[in-house]
Design a protein around this motif. Structure first.
Motif, PDB file in Angstrom:
ATOM      1  N   CYS A  69       0.832  -1.209   0.000  1.00 28.66           N
ATOM      2  CA  CYS A  69       0.000   0.000   0.000  1.00 28.66           C
ATOM      3  C   CYS A  69       0.867   1.258   0.000  1.00 28.66           C
ATOM      4  O   CYS A  69       0.612   2.211  -0.755  1.00 28.66           O
ATOM      5  N   PHE A  70       1.887   1.258   0.859  1.00 27.76           N
ATOM      6  CA  PHE A  70       2.798   2.405   0.909  1.00 27.76           C
ATOM      7  C   PHE A  70       3.554   2.558  -0.410  1.00 27.76           C
ATOM      8  O   PHE A  70       3.726   3.672  -0.915  1.00 27.76           O
ATOM      9  N   LEU A  71       3.994   1.444  -0.968  1.00 28.27           N
ATOM     10  CA  LEU A  71       4.772   1.501  -2.212  1.00 28.27           C
ATOM     11  C   LEU A  71       3.920   1.900  -3.408  1.00 28.27           C
ATOM     12  O   LEU A  71       4.413   2.567  -4.329  1.00 28.27           O
ATOM     13  N   CYS A  72       2.634   1.514  -3.410  1.00 28.50           N
ATOM     14  CA  CYS A  72       1.794   1.846  -4.564  1.00 28.50           C
ATOM     15  C   CYS A  72       1.549   3.346  -4.656  1.00 28.50           C
ATOM     16  O   CYS A  72       1.209   3.860  -5.730  1.00 28.50           O
ATOM     17  N   PHE A  96      -5.432  -2.798  -1.168  1.00 19.76           N
ATOM     18  CA  PHE A  96      -6.218  -2.364  -0.014  1.00 19.76           C
ATOM     19  C   PHE A  96      -7.328  -3.360   0.299  1.00 19.76           C
ATOM     20  O   PHE A  96      -7.621  -3.624   1.473  1.00 19.76           O
ATOM     21  N   SER A  97      -7.943  -3.918  -0.728  1.00 20.29           N
ATOM     22  CA  SER A  97      -9.022  -4.882  -0.492  1.00 20.29           C
ATOM     23  C   SER A  97      -8.497  -6.148   0.169  1.00 20.29           C
ATOM     24  O   SER A  97      -9.147  -6.706   1.062  1.00 20.29           O
ATOM     25  N   VAL A  98      -7.332  -6.617  -0.256  1.00 23.68           N
ATOM     26  CA  VAL A  98      -6.735  -7.797   0.381  1.00 23.68           C
ATOM     27  C   VAL A  98      -6.391  -7.485   1.835  1.00 23.68           C
ATOM     28  O   VAL A  98      -6.613  -8.306   2.736  1.00 23.68           O
ATOM     29  N   ALA A  99      -5.863  -6.274   2.086  1.00 22.51           N
ATOM     30  CA  ALA A  99      -5.515  -5.883   3.461  1.00 22.51           C
ATOM     31  C   ALA A  99      -6.760  -5.851   4.355  1.00 22.51           C
ATOM     32  O   ALA A  99      -6.754  -6.401   5.468  1.00 22.51           O
ATOM     33  N   ILE A 100      -7.835  -5.235   3.880  1.00 24.55           N
ATOM     34  CA  ILE A 100      -9.071  -5.166   4.665  1.00 24.55           C
ATOM     35  C   ILE A 100      -9.677  -6.556   4.824  1.00 24.55           C
ATOM     36  O   ILE A 100     -10.247  -6.889   5.879  1.00 24.55           O
ATOM     37  N   SER A 101      -9.552  -7.393   3.793  1.00 22.29           N
ATOM     38  CA  SER A 101     -10.049  -8.773   3.888  1.00 22.29           C
ATOM     39  C   SER A 101      -9.306  -9.549   4.966  1.00 22.29           C
ATOM     40  O   SER A 101      -9.914 -10.344   5.704  1.00 22.29           O
ATOM     41  N   VAL A 221     -10.127   5.081  12.052  1.00 20.44           N
ATOM     42  CA  VAL A 221      -9.201   6.007  11.400  1.00 20.44           C
ATOM     43  C   VAL A 221      -9.273   5.840   9.884  1.00 20.44           C
ATOM     44  O   VAL A 221      -9.345   6.823   9.123  1.00 20.44           O
ATOM     45  N   PHE A 222      -9.263   4.583   9.429  1.00 23.93           N
ATOM     46  CA  PHE A 222      -9.299   4.268   7.994  1.00 23.93           C
ATOM     47  C   PHE A 222     -10.545   4.854   7.339  1.00 23.93           C
ATOM     48  O   PHE A 222     -10.456   5.534   6.305  1.00 23.93           O
ATOM     49  N   CYS A 223     -11.705   4.598   7.924  1.00 24.25           N
ATOM     50  CA  CYS A 223     -12.958   5.088   7.356  1.00 24.25           C
ATOM     51  C   CYS A 223     -13.031   6.611   7.388  1.00 24.25           C
ATOM     52  O   CYS A 223     -13.533   7.238   6.442  1.00 24.25           O
ATOM     53  N   SER A 224     -12.516   7.218   8.452  1.00 28.88           N
ATOM     54  CA  SER A 224     -12.533   8.683   8.554  1.00 28.88           C
ATOM     55  C   SER A 224     -11.711   9.319   7.436  1.00 28.88           C
ATOM     56  O   SER A 224     -12.122  10.325   6.837  1.00 28.88           O
ATOM     57  N   VAL A 225     -10.557   8.708   7.152  1.00 30.52           N
ATOM     58  CA  VAL A 225      -9.694   9.235   6.093  1.00 30.52           C
ATOM     59  C   VAL A 225     -10.392   9.177   4.739  1.00 30.52           C
ATOM     60  O   VAL A 225     -10.419  10.162   3.987  1.00 30.52           O
ATOM     61  N   TRP A 226     -11.005   8.028   4.424  1.00 31.24           N
ATOM     62  CA  TRP A 226     -11.588   7.867   3.091  1.00 31.24           C
ATOM     63  C   TRP A 226     -12.932   8.564   2.946  1.00 31.24           C
ATOM     64  O   TRP A 226     -13.320   8.941   1.837  1.00 31.24           O
ATOM     65  N   ILE A 227     -13.656   8.761   4.060  1.00 29.98           N
ATOM     66  CA  ILE A 227     -14.882   9.566   3.986  1.00 29.98           C
ATOM     67  C   ILE A 227     -14.521  11.026   3.708  1.00 29.98           C
ATOM     68  O   ILE A 227     -15.194  11.716   2.931  1.00 29.98           O
ATOM     69  N   SER A 228     -13.431  11.484   4.321  1.00 24.48           N
ATOM     70  CA  SER A 228     -12.957  12.855   4.063  1.00 24.48           C
ATOM     71  C   SER A 228     -12.383  12.981   2.654  1.00 24.48           C
ATOM     72  O   SER A 228     -12.402  14.065   2.058  1.00 24.48           O
ATOM     73  N   SER A 253      -3.180   3.783   5.498  1.00 18.49           N
ATOM     74  CA  SER A 253      -2.278   2.639   5.698  1.00 18.49           C
ATOM     75  C   SER A 253      -1.499   2.787   6.997  1.00 18.49           C
ATOM     76  O   SER A 253      -1.326   1.817   7.745  1.00 18.49           O
ATOM     77  N   ALA A 254      -1.023   4.016   7.268  1.00 20.58           N
ATOM     78  CA  ALA A 254      -0.294   4.260   8.509  1.00 20.58           C
ATOM     79  C   ALA A 254      -1.199   4.060   9.720  1.00 20.58           C
ATOM     80  O   ALA A 254      -0.746   3.558  10.767  1.00 20.58           O
TER      81      ALA A 254
END
Length: 286
Positions: A69-72, A96-101, A221-228, A253-254
């Motif tokens: 994720c960081f490298l992409c 990201f989908s594999v990570a969340i899975s 944190v993840f959802c807050s970032v992507w909702i923003s 990711s962080a």
């Protein structure tokens, strides 16, 4: 005379040499190094209870996905090329989908492990690597199908933005199908919300080294970032739009890396007396 003159425009894009590009590359590489370091620590301590808890293989897979994720994020920096444009969004969506899975599976396995020890439970056959791998693969395959459909119908391509900046021509990657972009993003959000709900419900289960409460906070944190991200992304143009997406990738990711793995690293390095079988048995007995 002035109305007939051409306005000279220079060509610009988010490059590795400008301050913003250098800053984003530095953060991406720094977080990648931290993820690689954490992976090395977990491999070194692979036989300890805190690493073995909640499926060791899923933990390794999650760390590798976060590293990717960081490298992409680096694919978004530099002059847009056909290959980089094709890889940007699809690699971002898949990794990201594999990570969340993996996170969803880890949480489900915690719930199944707790329910399986109840008297008369028939869920013991569902607790194992095979079930965990099946969940990760099935969740990831749907995103893979979306990405394949996107590449097959309307893939991303290098484009020129003549209107965002008055004095500049911005080179960028056109996402192709905006609908497919938001489908990929929406499915990723769906997985994150389901993971958050399951983790929230499992956060107080009496399991040793139960990481559900840390997963709950990390997904918040993840959802807050992507909702923003969505309104910010829609309100920006040119290089700023690319920078917003890179920032969202790095920040989310962080958040996952820090919230899930910092408590584990704390125990491994600073509280090693808690990372033993006796403590595990004592916690289970309470």
């Amino acid at each position: 005379m002035g109305k007939n003159q051409c306005i000279p425009k220079y060509v610009t894009f988010l490059s590795h040499e400008e301050p913003l590009g250098i800053t984003l590359v530095t953060f991406a590489l720094s977080f990648s190094f931290i993820a690689l370091l954490v992976l090395g620590v977990f491999i070194k301590h692979h036989s300890t209870p805190i690493v073995k808890a909640n499926n060791r293989d899923l933990t390794y897979s999650l760390l590798i996905c976060l590293l990717l994720c960081f490298l992409c994020a680096l694919l978004f920096i530099g002059q847009p090329q056909l290959v980089s444009c094709l890889l940007q969004q699809t690699m971002f969506g898949m990794v990201f989908s594999v990570a969340i899975s993996c996170i969803l599976t880890k949480t489900i396995m915690v719930v199944l492990a707790f329910l399986s020890i109840q008297p008369g439970s028939s869920l013991r056959k569902w607790v194992g690597k095979r079930v965990g791998n099946s969940i990760v693969i099935s969740c990831s395959l749907f995103q893979a199908a979306l990405c394949f459909a996107w590449l097959a119908t309307s893939p991303s391509f290098p484009d020129v933005d003549m209107h965002s900046e008055t004095e500049a021509v911005v080179l960028e990657c056109n996402v192709g199908s905006v609908t497919m972009f938001y489908c990929v993003l929406g499915y990723m959000g769906f997985l994150a919300i389901v993971s958050f709900v399951v983790a929230f419900l499992a956060r107080k289960l009496p399991d040793s080294f139960n990481e559900a409460k840390f997963i709950t906070f990390s997904l918040l944190v993840f959802c807050s970032v992507w909702i923003s991200f969505v309104p910010t992304y829609l309100s920006t143009k040119g290089k700023s739009m690319v920078a917003v997406e890179i920032f969202s990738i790095l920040a989310s990711s962080a958040g996952l890396l820090g919230c899930i793995f910092a408590p584990k690293c704390y125990i491994i390095f600073l509280r090693p007396e808690l990372n033993n079988r006796e403590h595990l048995i004592r916690r289970k007995g309470k």
